[in-house]
Write a protein that holds these residues in place. Structure first.
Motif, short mmCIF file in Angstrom:
data_model
loop_
_atom_site.label_atom_id
_atom_site.label_comp_id
_atom_site.label_asym_id
_atom_site.label_seq_id
_atom_site.Cartn_x
_atom_site.Cartn_y
_atom_site.Cartn_z
N ARG A 136 69.57 55.03 -14.14
CA ARG A 136 68.68 54.06 -14.68
C ARG A 136 69.05 54.37 -16.25
O ARG A 136 69.02 55.63 -16.58
N ASP A 137 69.40 53.42 -17.06
CA ASP A 137 69.65 53.46 -18.27
C ASP A 137 69.12 52.34 -19.10
O ASP A 137 69.23 51.04 -19.04
N SER A 138 68.05 52.58 -20.08
CA SER A 138 67.55 51.54 -20.78
C SER A 138 68.41 50.63 -21.70
O SER A 138 68.13 49.62 -21.99
N GLY A 139 69.67 51.22 -21.83
CA GLY A 139 70.71 50.48 -22.74
C GLY A 139 71.32 49.80 -21.90
O GLY A 139 72.36 48.82 -22.25
N VAL A 140 71.45 49.51 -20.41
CA VAL A 140 72.30 48.85 -19.60
C VAL A 140 71.45 48.14 -18.66
O VAL A 140 70.39 48.51 -18.07
N ARG A 141 71.55 46.63 -18.85
CA ARG A 141 71.00 45.87 -18.09
C ARG A 141 71.43 45.42 -16.63
O ARG A 141 72.47 44.60 -16.39
#
Length: 202
Positions: free
Chosen positions: A56-61
């Protein structure tokens, strides 16, 4: 006693390491990825999708695997290679090619395009003047004219079919401005050469 204390410390370190690893593994999601190459403008089928575990990466949708049914039928706005994680910006419902652009396929012999050419590459397309009857190139308007110099077009490679036309040529599909389409279509056999250019911003 020193060995007992050392053993206890080792146990604590192992527990902390396990807890950290479990936390890292737990912060993952089941996301959609591309299972096989998809050309730009091609409608995505269920067989083109696969599920992967991604951090999970907040910068990647990322697109959750549960939304696979919503992705099927949408079009790829750029060429997608196998293994690509799908994101909303890679998908579109608009007609392809975009307004003001056309797609065209050209059959090229070795030497007319760079080795390793792949979908997504930006190329400069050199188109020679159409030959006259007898196979001779059209003459320049005057001795000092550059009328016979190849026309220079810009395009993006949508696909490279190495199987080609069955006569030893590779078929390359291009996306280019609609105004350049007639010039490319009128090119004589062997009158097109591609040269790969550096990506924008490099």
């Amino acid at each position: 006693m020193p060995f007992v204390a050392l053993g206890g410390l080792l146990v604590i370190v192992c527990v902390l390491a396990y807890a950290y690893g479990a936390a890292q593994l737990g912060d993952r999601v089941q996301a959609l990825a591309v299972a096989r190459p998809v050309a730009a403008g091609q409608a995505i089928a269920a067989a083109d999708l696969t599920q992967v575990s991604a951090a999970r990466d907040s910068g990647v949708r990322l697109i959750p695997a549960a939304q696979a049914a919503e992705v099927v039928g949408r079009t790829a706005v750029v060429p997608l290679v196998a293994g690509t994680l799908l994101m909303p910006e890679l998908l579109g419902d608009a007609a392809f090619p975009p307004g003001g652009q056309v797609t065209a396929s050209v059959a090229l012999k070795p030497g007319q395009y760079p080795q390793g050419l792949a979908a997504g590459a930006r190329v400069t397309v050199y188109v020679t003047a159409k030959a006259q009857e007898g196979g001779q190139p059209a003459p320049a308007a005057s001795s000092g004219s550059s009328a016979s110099a190849p026309a220079r077009l810009s395009a993006v490679v949508l696909g490279v079919d190495l199987a080609g036309d069955g006569q030893g040529a590779t078929v390359v599909t291009l996306l280019l401005p609609a105004s350049d389409g007639p010039l490319l279509a009128a090119a004589p056999s062997g009158g097109v050469v591609l040269m790969q250019t550096a990506p924008e911003g490099s």
